[in-house]
Each structure stands twice: as C-alpha cells, then as structure tokens.
Design a protein around this motif. Structure first.
Motif, mmCIF file in Angstrom:
data_model
loop_
_atom_site.group_PDB
_atom_site.id
_atom_site.type_symbol
_atom_site.label_atom_id
_atom_site.label_comp_id
_atom_site.label_asym_id
_atom_site.label_seq_id
_atom_site.Cartn_x
_atom_site.Cartn_y
_atom_site.Cartn_z
ATOM 1 N N ASP A 200 0.809 -1.224 0.000
ATOM 2 C CA ASP A 200 0.000 0.000 0.000
ATOM 3 C C ASP A 200 0.841 1.273 0.000
ATOM 4 O O ASP A 200 0.401 2.318 0.497
ATOM 5 C CB ASP A 200 -0.956 0.005 1.197
ATOM 6 C CG ASP A 200 -0.228 0.028 2.540
ATOM 7 O OD1 ASP A 200 1.023 -0.060 2.568
ATOM 8 O OD2 ASP A 200 -0.916 0.152 3.580
ATOM 9 N N HIS A 201 2.060 1.207 -0.571
ATOM 10 C CA HIS A 201 2.897 2.412 -0.608
ATOM 11 C C HIS A 201 2.215 3.550 -1.361
ATOM 12 O O HIS A 201 2.340 4.720 -0.982
ATOM 13 C CB HIS A 201 4.239 2.106 -1.280
ATOM 14 C CG HIS A 201 5.007 1.010 -0.621
ATOM 15 N ND1 HIS A 201 5.381 1.054 0.704
ATOM 16 C CD2 HIS A 201 5.482 -0.165 -1.095
ATOM 17 C CE1 HIS A 201 6.048 -0.047 1.001
ATOM 18 N NE2 HIS A 201 6.111 -0.802 -0.074
ATOM 19 N N THR A 202 1.515 3.225 -2.442
ATOM 20 C CA THR A 202 0.863 4.280 -3.227
ATOM 21 C C THR A 202 -0.139 5.044 -2.373
ATOM 22 O O THR A 202 -0.146 6.287 -2.356
ATOM 23 C CB THR A 202 0.173 3.672 -4.459
ATOM 24 O OG1 THR A 202 1.166 3.104 -5.317
ATOM 25 C CG2 THR A 202 -0.594 4.729 -5.242
ATOM 26 N N MET A 205 1.690 7.125 0.417
ATOM 27 C CA MET A 205 2.474 8.251 -0.073
ATOM 28 C C MET A 205 1.602 9.312 -0.738
ATOM 29 O O MET A 205 1.863 10.514 -0.603
ATOM 30 C CB MET A 205 3.555 7.751 -1.026
ATOM 31 C CG MET A 205 4.613 6.911 -0.322
ATOM 32 S SD MET A 205 5.915 6.338 -1.441
ATOM 33 C CE MET A 205 6.766 7.876 -1.806
ATOM 34 N N LEU A 206 0.552 8.896 -1.455
ATOM 35 C CA LEU A 206 -0.340 9.896 -2.037
ATOM 36 C C LEU A 206 -1.004 10.738 -0.957
ATOM 37 O O LEU A 206 -1.142 11.961 -1.089
ATOM 38 C CB LEU A 206 -1.408 9.223 -2.912
ATOM 39 C CG LEU A 206 -0.962 8.827 -4.321
ATOM 40 C CD1 LEU A 206 -2.084 8.085 -5.044
ATOM 41 C CD2 LEU A 206 -0.528 10.045 -5.137
ATOM 42 N N LYS A 207 -1.421 10.087 0.144
ATOM 43 C CA LYS A 207 -1.964 10.851 1.261
ATOM 44 C C LYS A 207 -0.924 11.835 1.789
ATOM 45 O O LYS A 207 -1.240 12.995 2.086
ATOM 46 C CB LYS A 207 -2.389 9.904 2.390
ATOM 47 C CG LYS A 207 -3.724 9.216 2.181
ATOM 48 C CD LYS A 207 -4.055 8.416 3.445
ATOM 49 C CE LYS A 207 -5.326 7.612 3.276
ATOM 50 N NZ LYS A 207 -5.594 6.795 4.485
ATOM 51 N N GLY A 208 0.321 11.360 1.914
ATOM 52 C CA GLY A 208 1.393 12.231 2.402
ATOM 53 C C GLY A 208 1.616 13.444 1.508
ATOM 54 O O GLY A 208 1.976 14.527 1.981
ATOM 55 N N PHE A 209 1.404 13.269 0.191
ATOM 56 C CA PHE A 209 1.566 14.370 -0.761
ATOM 57 C C PHE A 209 0.306 15.240 -0.844
ATOM 58 O O PHE A 209 0.283 16.213 -1.604
ATOM 59 C CB PHE A 209 1.893 13.827 -2.156
ATOM 60 C CG PHE A 209 3.369 13.598 -2.399
ATOM 61 C CD1 PHE A 209 4.148 14.564 -3.022
ATOM 62 C CD2 PHE A 209 3.983 12.417 -2.014
ATOM 63 C CE1 PHE A 209 5.498 14.363 -3.256
ATOM 64 C CE2 PHE A 209 5.336 12.194 -2.245
ATOM 65 C CZ PHE A 209 6.101 13.175 -2.863
#
Length: 443
Positions: A200-202, A205-209
C-alpha cells in the motif's frame, strides 16, 4: 546492460556478521520520483535506490518535463510540473527491465492528452501489460501494444478521463497504483476494490503528498477512493531500506553457520513483511530492534542469527505480502528440515521470468528435491545438509535479478558453490549486492 553475459560462482565465504544497510526501497523510490514530478515545487529525497529500474523512471519523467537532479551527497531534488502537467515526450520511454516503471507511468500518462511509446529489454518485452491496459482503456486511454499485449507499446492518453470503479481480478499493487495515478487527474472519484490486500505504498504516499484518498474495508475487501483534479504538495522523503533486498541477507544469515548479522533501517510495511513472518514460523531467529516510523512507513533494524529451519505449509493468503521473496524462500526451504509446501503463486509465472519453473530447475540442478505444481513448489528440505552446488554447470537466470541473487545465496550455503550464468541483471535492483555480501563475510 552490456551485451556480454557475466557468469560468477558464489561459494561459501564464512559467517555473515556485523552491521549492514541495504539500498532504499524500490517501490518507494519509484513513487517518490513520480509523485514529486506531479507536485508543484521541490521534493527532496534521501536514500533513493539508484538501480537501473528507478533511474529509468527518473529519465522518463525528465523527458516529460520534470526537473530531477542528483547531488554529490546522494540526495535528489525533483521540481514537478503539477498534476496534469506532463509534457508530450519527444522520444520513446525506455523502461529497461522495469515492470513497475512501465505500469505506473502508463497510469500517469492515461489522463494526459499525450502520446507515449514504451520500450524495454527482452525480459520486460515478454511481460503482459493487458491487466493495466484493460482498466486504463475503460477510463479513456487507447493502446497499440505488440501481439500478446506486450512492449513495444504505444498509448494515447485522454483528457478528460472517465472515473471508474474497478475490482482487481488479480492481486496486483501495480495495477491498483496505475488506476489511482490515472485517477489523480480524472474529474470525480475513481475507486479500486481489492479483494486481496497488496502493498500500500501508493496509498500512504499519495496521502502524504496531499491527495484526497480514502481506504475502508467493506465486507472483507479494501475499497480505495481517490478524488481527481488533485493538487500534490512537495515533500521531504527518507526512503527506508528495501525489504526485498534485505531478504537475501536474512536468508543467507539464517543458513550460514555462525552468522549473526544486523540489517539496519529495513522497511516493514505490513503489506511487504510476509517473508519475515514465514521465516519465523520456520524457526528463524529474526529479532526486530529499534522499531520506528519514518514518513508514514514502519521501519526497524533486524538482527538475524543462524537457525535450523523447519519446513511448513505456507499460507497462500500471505503470498501478496512477499510475492517477490518466494525465490529466496525456496532456497531456505531447500535447506530446512522437513517439507515446505507453497501454493497460490500463479503470479510468479509472469514476473521477469517464470519464477516457479526457473527456481525449480535451478534448485534441482544443485541437488534439491522438489515437485513443481501449477501454482507453487513442494520442497523436501536437506535437513540442514549443504546442497551440493553446480559442479561445472551454470544456473540459468533468465535475465531475472531475483533468480540470480537467490541462487547466489544458495551458493553460500552449498558444498562447492553455485555458478550463475549472468550477474548483469542484479544491477537493475541491487548494484552493491556482491560488495555487501563480501563485506558481511568480513564482519
């Protein structure tokens, strides 16, 4: 990659001791570059994996307008073009050996009114792209692949794309990610339904961005929704060590008598850490030290000591969280006491090589006893006795880096060493693999 294969014999080199660090996580490195390229402003990255696959992603993003620089201290700077701002590439996008680069970039480009030609090496050009082509076509992108749905491939993105709700027919983080990336620049809400959880890296990381992304569980399935017309905010990212790279050293330390090795800063995302769970079930002495969270990802240092492993029936439900680690798990199983059974591994037949048949042939040639099934291997362990090695034969690696590295580990625990036919593919994911092995042997 040069045109001349480079064979090498990996022989016993003594216990692996001391402390090492493996390269940055490949999945996170790819995504750090891609999401940075879609943010407006400067994203800074340290610990980026600098293998051929990740560099292929960086070069493709440069061709489409992002400014990406590497500094002398090993850090990277990405100045993005904004969501929807990718430019028409003036040349083909050469993906080398990287399926991740190909499938995720197809997702990125799908929601842009540009045309891109994807090319790759012989190994990548044999891998199917249909599983990504199908959902992206539903969103409006058009494709002209080679026969069989492979590279070379031309795609025409569409703007605006159409949001879809897509249930993954096969567990694949790459397909999920491609759809979510297309959804970033698609008006409305794009939904992916995952019957089986994958890395679930995507999503993290999308949340982080700053993307508007939600994940919920409905009737035992993960439902991921992303709202389009997104604006991503640049980030500062520290990439943790790649658990798939650490896997080779974990298994090597478990198998080689006298080993006591600490591997620092390993990413332990629960969707990636299945191998550690399985090896512990087999009796592997793996201790998690200094557990912490870095950039939304769990990280720890691993202390691994030589252990007599026991064969087990590996739960097929854990397969998605260790799909890339099965080749080296097969090596561990071949050296264990008793029988190890694996199943539910159809995905291994469409990786860089058919990893089930490749590893079955490789391990059989060094003296392992096993049976190849349609969806797994049944391996009768040696009881801790070293496998005999290859003698004068060469292991056929099929241009697959994980076959090469797994059989290198087999060589360390063999009687007279294992010679692989080609070490060049190792550079695609782990350029310093051989030097780290030698360093660990010196302690």
């Amino acid at each position: 990659m040069t045109d001349t294969p480079t064979s090498k014999r990996f022989a016993p080199i003594g216990p692996l001791t001391g402390t090492i660090r493996v390269p940055g996580d490949k999945s996170i490195s790819h995504r750090a570059l891609m999401f940075g390229a879609l943010a407006v402003g400067e994203t800074k990255v340290t610990g980026l994996l600098e293998g051929h696959d990740v560099l292929a992603t960086a070069e493709a993003l440069r061709i489409m307008g992002a400014t990406i620089e590497r500094f002398d201290d090993g850090s990277w700077s990405i100045h993005g073009v904004g969501v929807g701002g990718l430019l028409q590439p003036a040349q083909a996008l050469d993906m080398g050996n990287s399926g991740t680069s190909t499938r995720l970039l197809m997702g990125l480009i799908a929601s842009h009114a540009i045309t891109a030609n994807f090319t790759g090496d012989a190994s990548l050009s044999g891998r199917p792209m249909g599983r990504v082509i199908d959902p992206l076509s539903q969103m409006g992108a058009r494709f002209e692949p080679s026969p069989g749905g492979t590279l070379p491939l031309m795609m025409k993105g569409s703007f605006p794309t159409v949001p879809i709700s897509y249930r993954l027919p096969v567990a694949s983080a790459q397909v999920k990610s491609a759809i979510l990336l297309a959804g970033l620049n698609t008006p409305g809400i794009t939904t992916v339904i995952e019957p089986v959880p994958t890395r679930d890296h995507t999503e993290r990381m999308l949340k982080g961005f700053g993307a508007d992304l939600t994940v919920e569980e409905v009737d035992g399935e993960r439902v991921i929704r992303i709202r389009g017309d997104a604006e991503l905010t640049p980030q500062t990212i520290t990439v943790p060590g790649d658990p798939s790279s650490a896997a080779f050293f974990i298994v090597a330390a478990l198998l080689v008598e006298g080993s006591d090795l600490t591997i620092e800063n390993v990413g332990l995302n629960p969707t990636r850490a299945g191998l550690i769970t399985v090896l512990q079930q087999m009796g592997g002495d793996i201790e998690l030290l200094n557990e912490r969270e870095v950039g939304g990802e769990p990280v720890a240092d691993l202390r691994v000591q030589h252990s007599q492993l026991r064969g087990i029936d590996v739960d097929p439900a854990i397969a998605p969280s260790m799909i890339d680690e099965f080749p080296v798990l097969f090596v561990a199983a071949a050296n264990a006491q008793g029988t190890t059974t694996t199943s539910g591994l159809h995905e291994l037949r469409v990786k860089e090589s058919d990893r089930l048949s490749a590893m079955a042939a490789a391990l059989t040639s060094v003296g392992a006893r096993l049976k190849e099934l349609e969806d797994g291997l049944v391996i009768a362990g040696s009881g801790g006795e070293p496998l005999r090695g290859t003698g004068n034969e060469l292991i056929t690696t099929h241009l697959d880096h994980r076959i090469a590295m797994s059989m290198a580990v087999a060589g360390l625990a063999s009687k007279d060493g294992v010679e692989v036919d080609d070490t060049r593919p190792i550079a695609t994911s782990f350029p310093d693999f051989e030097q780290l092995l030698e360093g660990a042997a010196r302690g």
